[in-house]
Design an enzyme around this catalytic site. Structure first.
Site, PDB file in Angstrom:
ATOM      1  N   ARG A 261       0.843  -1.201   0.000  1.00  0.00           N
ATOM      2  CA  ARG A 261       0.000   0.000   0.000  1.00  0.00           C
ATOM      3  C   ARG A 261       0.876   1.248   0.000  1.00  0.00           C
ATOM      4  NH1 ARG A 261      -4.785  -1.858   4.295  1.00  0.00           N
ATOM      5  NH2 ARG A 261      -5.179  -3.866   3.252  1.00  0.00           N
ATOM      6  N   ARG A 276       1.870   1.031  10.073  1.00  0.00           N
ATOM      7  CA  ARG A 276       1.425   1.464   8.757  1.00  0.00           C
ATOM      8  C   ARG A 276       2.594   1.372   7.785  1.00  0.00           C
ATOM      9  NH1 ARG A 276      -3.358   3.964   7.721  1.00  0.00           N
ATOM     10  NH2 ARG A 276      -3.632   4.373   9.936  1.00  0.00           N
ATOM     11  N   GLU A 348      -6.793  -1.350  15.353  1.00  0.00           N
ATOM     12  CA  GLU A 348      -7.425  -2.348  14.484  1.00  0.00           C
ATOM     13  C   GLU A 348      -6.410  -3.392  14.026  1.00  0.00           C
ATOM     14  OE1 GLU A 348      -7.749  -3.835  10.527  1.00  0.00           O
ATOM     15  OE2 GLU A 348      -7.414  -1.675  10.487  1.00  0.00           O
ATOM     16  N   SER A 351     -10.428  -6.239   9.955  1.00  0.00           N
ATOM     17  CA  SER A 351     -11.732  -5.716   9.556  1.00  0.00           C
ATOM     18  C   SER A 351     -12.471  -6.829   8.839  1.00  0.00           C
ATOM     19  CB  SER A 351     -11.584  -4.511   8.620  1.00  0.00           C
ATOM     20  OG  SER A 351     -11.269  -3.351   9.339  1.00  0.00           O
ATOM     21  N   ARG A 389       0.705  -6.660  12.735  1.00  0.00           N
ATOM     22  CA  ARG A 389       0.026  -6.079  13.893  1.00  0.00           C
ATOM     23  C   ARG A 389      -0.114  -7.089  15.027  1.00  0.00           C
ATOM     24  NH1 ARG A 389      -4.026  -1.174  12.242  1.00  0.00           N
ATOM     25  NH2 ARG A 389      -2.549  -0.136  10.836  1.00  0.00           N
TER      26      ARG A 389
END
Length: 425
Positions: A261, A276, A348, A351, A389
């Protein structure tokens, strides 16, 4: 993609549902104009085709009667020329409507709380206890660097910011987590493991909603391929353009992939550590469900993701995202948020979303019911879970006062029996 007929028949409802997502107001008037133009072109095309069919019979009758058909033939040449002009105009009209619909997000399910941002999310359950540490907890990047198992400086030398090098027990922990998650989801949760391409074409990206709206967030090669931002993209498109049997639903697939990303819209956000990254690992869960049972499937998929954290003994909570905090393709989303003591916050880690028929329409994935009719199925996806994570959560929840990290029991068989990561590991 939303259904054109539904949108036009329910303009007020669709406007309100899109407004509930926040952001700029959506004007649907251009879509109405485009659809009127499409109908006008189609009506003219049909009328001229009927003229052609009628003229063919007239020409045959005149020739049989020995009468000249020159005038009718000349008229039909004009009609044929007009039909030739109409065909690209009709195709352009259809493309314009499709392009408009591709920009619209999915409509929120009726059970989604209305709100503009994460402050309106609803906590629905928690699991485990907040770890009680009798010392000031460190952030994961400090823990990893002091143990010598995370190296951000050398990663920056190799690639730049938002990358990490894992070393020794850190690299083995990442690999252990991937194998642990895949074994759990395939052996116990009923998912078929897939190893998909990590590069896909634009059509595949469009099928799940990354294109055309979010191209700036993607990495693109010079020959038109895209690096996948999540395994959801290739997994959901496995059955693009296909018709599945109703008896085969639900289908459940899982995959480990690296994810890429650009984080174009996150300048200055979470720049330290693993939170991130431009490249990270994830185990993804994707399901193809019957529309009548997709919300049961959402609960199951979420529970499958939660089980990973339960087996690892990591405290977390589950929240329902509000309308303004959901992703583009989702009709309803549960976020699983893990507790990070070093940051004194929940973050988070997964999801889990039901996209209903939104992605199935874009990718043309249907099933044949018992009545023989074709219907779009519902697609669901969720992280099962984000590996980096999870490393963060283990470092921060399982840290000890001496700087070591206790390895969760479920991972020890994957770590060669190692119980603790020390500086000498």
């Amino acid at each position: 993609m939303l259904d054109l007929k539904f949108v036009l028949a329910n303009l007020s409802h669709v406007k309100d549902a899109l407004a509930a997502r926040g952001g700029d107001p959506v004007d649907l008037a251009p879509l109405e104009t485009l659809n009127r133009r499409r109908k006008e072109l189609q009506q003219e095309f049909d009328r001229l085709r009927n003229q052609q069919n009628g003229a063919s019979a007239d020409i045959a009758r005149l020739k049989k009667a020995g009468q000249p058909a020159t005038k009718v033939i000349a008229q039909m040449q004009e009609v044929a020329e007009r039909i030739k002009q109409l065909q690209p105009a009709m195709a352009e009209s259809e493309t314009s409507i499709s392009d408009f619909l591709l920009q619209l997000p999915n409509l929120p399910h009726a059970t989604v709380p209305i709100g503009r941002d994460s402050n309106a999310n609803s906590i629905i359950r928690t699991w485990g206890e907040v770890p009680r540490l009798d010392f000031k907890p460190a952030e994961h990047w400090t823990i990893g660097e002091e143990l010598g198992i995370l190296d951000f400086d050398r990663a920056a030398k190799l690639a730049g910011a938002r990358f990490a090098v894992y070393r020794g027990a850190g690299a083995r922990l990442e690999r252990a987590l991937i194998n642990f998650m895949l074994d759990l989801h395939t052996a116990e949760n009923g998912y078929m493991e897939v190893l998909p391409p990590f590069l896909v074409n634009a059509k595949t990206m469009t099928g799940t909603g990354q294109l055309p709206k979010f191209e700036a967030d993607l990495f693109k090669t010079t020959d038109g391929y895209y690096l996948i931002p999540t395994a959801e993209v290739p997994l959901t498109n496995l059955y693009a353009g296909e018709v599945l049997a109703e008896a085969d639903l639900p289908k459940r697939v899982t995959a480990y992939t690296p994810c890429f990303r650009s984080e174009a819209g996150s300048y200055g956000k979470d720049v330290k550590g693993l939170l991130r990254q431009h490249q990270f690992n994830k185990v993804e869960l994707v399901a193809f469900a019957h529309p009548d049972h997709s919300y049961e499937e959402l609960e199951r998929l979420t529970a499958n993701a939660e089980e990973v954290l339960k087996r690892l003994g990591l405290h977390y909570r589950v929240v329902t995202l509000c309308t303004g905090d959901m992703g583009f393709a989702a009709a309803k989303t549960y976020d699983i948020e893990v507790w990070l003591p070093g940051q004194n916050a929940y973050r988070e880690i997964s999801s889990c979303s039901n996209c209903e028929e939104f992605q199935a329409r874009r990718a043309n994935i249907r099933f044949k019911g018992g009545d023989g009719k074709l219907r779009y199925l519902h697609t669901l996806n969720g992280s099962g879970v984000a590996v980096g994570r999870t490393v963060i959560a283990i470092f921060e929840q399982c840290q000890k006062a001496d700087g070591s990290v206790l390895i969760p029991e479920a991972l020890r068989p994957y770590m060669g029996g190692m119980e603790r990561i020390n500086r000498e590991s």
